[in-house]
Design a protein around this motif. Sequence first.
Motif, PDB file in Angstrom:
ATOM      1  N   GLY A  94       0.810  -1.212   0.000  1.00 52.74           N
ATOM      2  CA  GLY A  94       0.000   0.000   0.000  1.00 52.74           C
ATOM      3  C   GLY A  94       0.843   1.260   0.000  1.00 52.74           C
ATOM      4  O   GLY A  94       0.524   2.240  -0.672  1.00 52.74           O
ATOM      5  N   TYR A  95       1.929   1.243   0.754  1.00 54.50           N
ATOM      6  CA  TYR A  95       2.808   2.409   0.791  1.00 54.50           C
ATOM      7  C   TYR A  95       3.474   2.629  -0.561  1.00 54.50           C
ATOM      8  O   TYR A  95       3.492   3.741  -1.088  1.00 54.50           O
ATOM      9  CB  TYR A  95       3.876   2.257   1.871  1.00 54.50           C
ATOM     10  N   ILE A  96       4.006   1.558  -1.126  1.00 56.74           N
ATOM     11  CA  ILE A  96       4.673   1.676  -2.428  1.00 56.74           C
ATOM     12  C   ILE A  96       3.668   2.109  -3.496  1.00 56.74           C
ATOM     13  O   ILE A  96       3.946   2.998  -4.308  1.00 56.74           O
ATOM     14  CB  ILE A  96       5.348   0.345  -2.809  1.00 56.74           C
ATOM     15  N   GLY A  97       2.489   1.493  -3.500  1.00 63.13           N
ATOM     16  CA  GLY A  97       1.458   1.868  -4.474  1.00 63.13           C
ATOM     17  C   GLY A  97       0.998   3.295  -4.299  1.00 63.13           C
ATOM     18  O   GLY A  97       0.758   4.014  -5.269  1.00 63.13           O
ATOM     19  N   GLY A  98       0.873   3.726  -3.047  1.00 56.27           N
ATOM     20  CA  GLY A  98       0.466   5.104  -2.781  1.00 56.27           C
ATOM     21  C   GLY A  98       1.492   6.107  -3.271  1.00 56.27           C
ATOM     22  O   GLY A  98       1.143   7.170  -3.792  1.00 56.27           O
ATOM     23  N   GLN A  99       2.760   5.784  -3.122  1.00 52.81           N
ATOM     24  CA  GLN A  99       3.813   6.677  -3.600  1.00 52.81           C
ATOM     25  C   GLN A  99       3.870   6.708  -5.124  1.00 52.81           C
ATOM     26  O   GLN A  99       4.099   7.759  -5.716  1.00 52.81           O
ATOM     27  CB  GLN A  99       5.173   6.255  -3.035  1.00 52.81           C
ATOM     28  N   LEU A 100       3.661   5.574  -5.748  1.00 53.19           N
ATOM     29  CA  LEU A 100       3.704   5.524  -7.211  1.00 53.19           C
ATOM     30  C   LEU A 100       2.506   6.243  -7.834  1.00 53.19           C
ATOM     31  O   LEU A 100       2.633   6.861  -8.887  1.00 53.19           O
ATOM     32  CB  LEU A 100       3.741   4.076  -7.698  1.00 53.19           C
ATOM     33  N   GLU A 101       1.356   6.154  -7.197  1.00 50.15           N
ATOM     34  CA  GLU A 101       0.145   6.771  -7.738  1.00 50.15           C
ATOM     35  C   GLU A 101      -0.120   8.151  -7.152  1.00 50.15           C
ATOM     36  O   GLU A 101      -1.137   8.765  -7.459  1.00 50.15           O
ATOM     37  CB  GLU A 101      -1.063   5.866  -7.474  1.00 50.15           C
ATOM     38  N   MET A 160      -1.047   9.017  -4.098  1.00 51.38           N
ATOM     39  CA  MET A 160      -2.304   8.955  -3.359  1.00 51.38           C
ATOM     40  C   MET A 160      -2.007   9.046  -1.872  1.00 51.38           C
ATOM     41  O   MET A 160      -0.872   8.848  -1.437  1.00 51.38           O
ATOM     42  CB  MET A 160      -3.035   7.644  -3.665  1.00 51.38           C
ATOM     43  N   ALA A 161      -3.040   9.307  -1.101  1.00 49.84           N
ATOM     44  CA  ALA A 161      -2.893   9.372   0.348  1.00 49.84           C
ATOM     45  C   ALA A 161      -2.653   7.963   0.898  1.00 49.84           C
ATOM     46  O   ALA A 161      -3.270   6.995   0.455  1.00 49.84           O
ATOM     47  CB  ALA A 161      -4.130   9.972   0.982  1.00 49.84           C
ATOM     48  N   TYR A 162      -1.772   7.877   1.890  1.00 48.54           N
ATOM     49  CA  TYR A 162      -1.458   6.609   2.542  1.00 48.54           C
ATOM     50  C   TYR A 162      -2.257   6.535   3.837  1.00 48.54           C
ATOM     51  O   TYR A 162      -2.020   7.294   4.771  1.00 48.54           O
ATOM     52  CB  TYR A 162       0.047   6.534   2.802  1.00 48.54           C
ATOM     53  N   VAL A 163      -3.247   5.638   3.882  1.00 48.91           N
ATOM     54  CA  VAL A 163      -4.099   5.470   5.062  1.00 48.91           C
ATOM     55  C   VAL A 163      -3.845   4.071   5.630  1.00 48.91           C
ATOM     56  O   VAL A 163      -4.425   3.088   5.153  1.00 48.91           O
ATOM     57  CB  VAL A 163      -5.595   5.641   4.697  1.00 48.91           C
ATOM     58  N   PRO A 164      -2.959   3.965   6.631  1.00 52.48           N
ATOM     59  CA  PRO A 164      -2.548   2.642   7.125  1.00 52.48           C
ATOM     60  C   PRO A 164      -3.686   1.759   7.633  1.00 52.48           C
ATOM     61  O   PRO A 164      -3.708   0.561   7.350  1.00 52.48           O
ATOM     62  CB  PRO A 164      -1.580   2.964   8.256  1.00 52.48           C
ATOM     63  N   ALA A 165      -4.628   2.326   8.384  1.00 50.62           N
ATOM     64  CA  ALA A 165      -5.706   1.503   8.943  1.00 50.62           C
ATOM     65  C   ALA A 165      -6.576   0.909   7.838  1.00 50.62           C
ATOM     66  O   ALA A 165      -6.942  -0.271   7.885  1.00 50.62           O
ATOM     67  CB  ALA A 165      -6.558   2.338   9.888  1.00 50.62           C
ATOM     68  N   GLN A 166      -6.901   1.713   6.855  1.00 55.20           N
ATOM     69  CA  GLN A 166      -7.743   1.238   5.758  1.00 55.20           C
ATOM     70  C   GLN A 166      -7.027   0.160   4.950  1.00 55.20           C
ATOM     71  O   GLN A 166      -7.620  -0.856   4.598  1.00 55.20           O
ATOM     72  CB  GLN A 166      -8.117   2.406   4.856  1.00 55.20           C
ATOM     73  N   ILE A 167      -5.765   0.367   4.686  1.00 54.78           N
ATOM     74  CA  ILE A 167      -4.993  -0.613   3.919  1.00 54.78           C
ATOM     75  C   ILE A 167      -4.877  -1.924   4.694  1.00 54.78           C
ATOM     76  O   ILE A 167      -5.014  -3.011   4.128  1.00 54.78           O
ATOM     77  CB  ILE A 167      -3.601  -0.050   3.581  1.00 54.78           C
ATOM     78  N   GLY A 168      -4.646  -1.840   5.998  1.00 53.18           N
ATOM     79  CA  GLY A 168      -4.531  -3.042   6.826  1.00 53.18           C
ATOM     80  C   GLY A 168      -5.812  -3.855   6.860  1.00 53.18           C
ATOM     81  O   GLY A 168      -5.786  -5.082   6.757  1.00 53.18           O
ATOM     82  N   VAL A 169      -6.937  -3.174   6.988  1.00 54.58           N
ATOM     83  CA  VAL A 169      -8.231  -3.873   7.042  1.00 54.58           C
ATOM     84  C   VAL A 169      -8.535  -4.534   5.703  1.00 54.58           C
ATOM     85  O   VAL A 169      -8.946  -5.705   5.655  1.00 54.58           O
ATOM     86  CB  VAL A 169      -9.357  -2.901   7.440  1.00 54.58           C
TER      87      VAL A 169
END
Length: 65
Positions: free
Chosen positions: A22-29, A31-40
């Motif tokens: 999620g972090y890598i994808g967020g940086q490439l696109e 986009m905002a990095y939302v850890p809780a949402q990505i984890g769920v």
Amino acid sequence: MKALEANLVVIFWAIIFGEVIGYIGGQLEVMAYVPAQIGVVATVAALIFTNGVKLVSNSDTKANK
């Protein structure tokens, strides 16, 4: 008890890999990095996939007998 332990391991690794991807994808696109949402989302997807594969393989094994 074995199924519970297996699911806990799946949850742990799904969160780890989901956060990294999620972090890598967020940086490439950009986009905002939302850890809780990505984890769920990663956890739910991993549990559905692993338990689905287990159910399908169990039903296939029963059908072959």
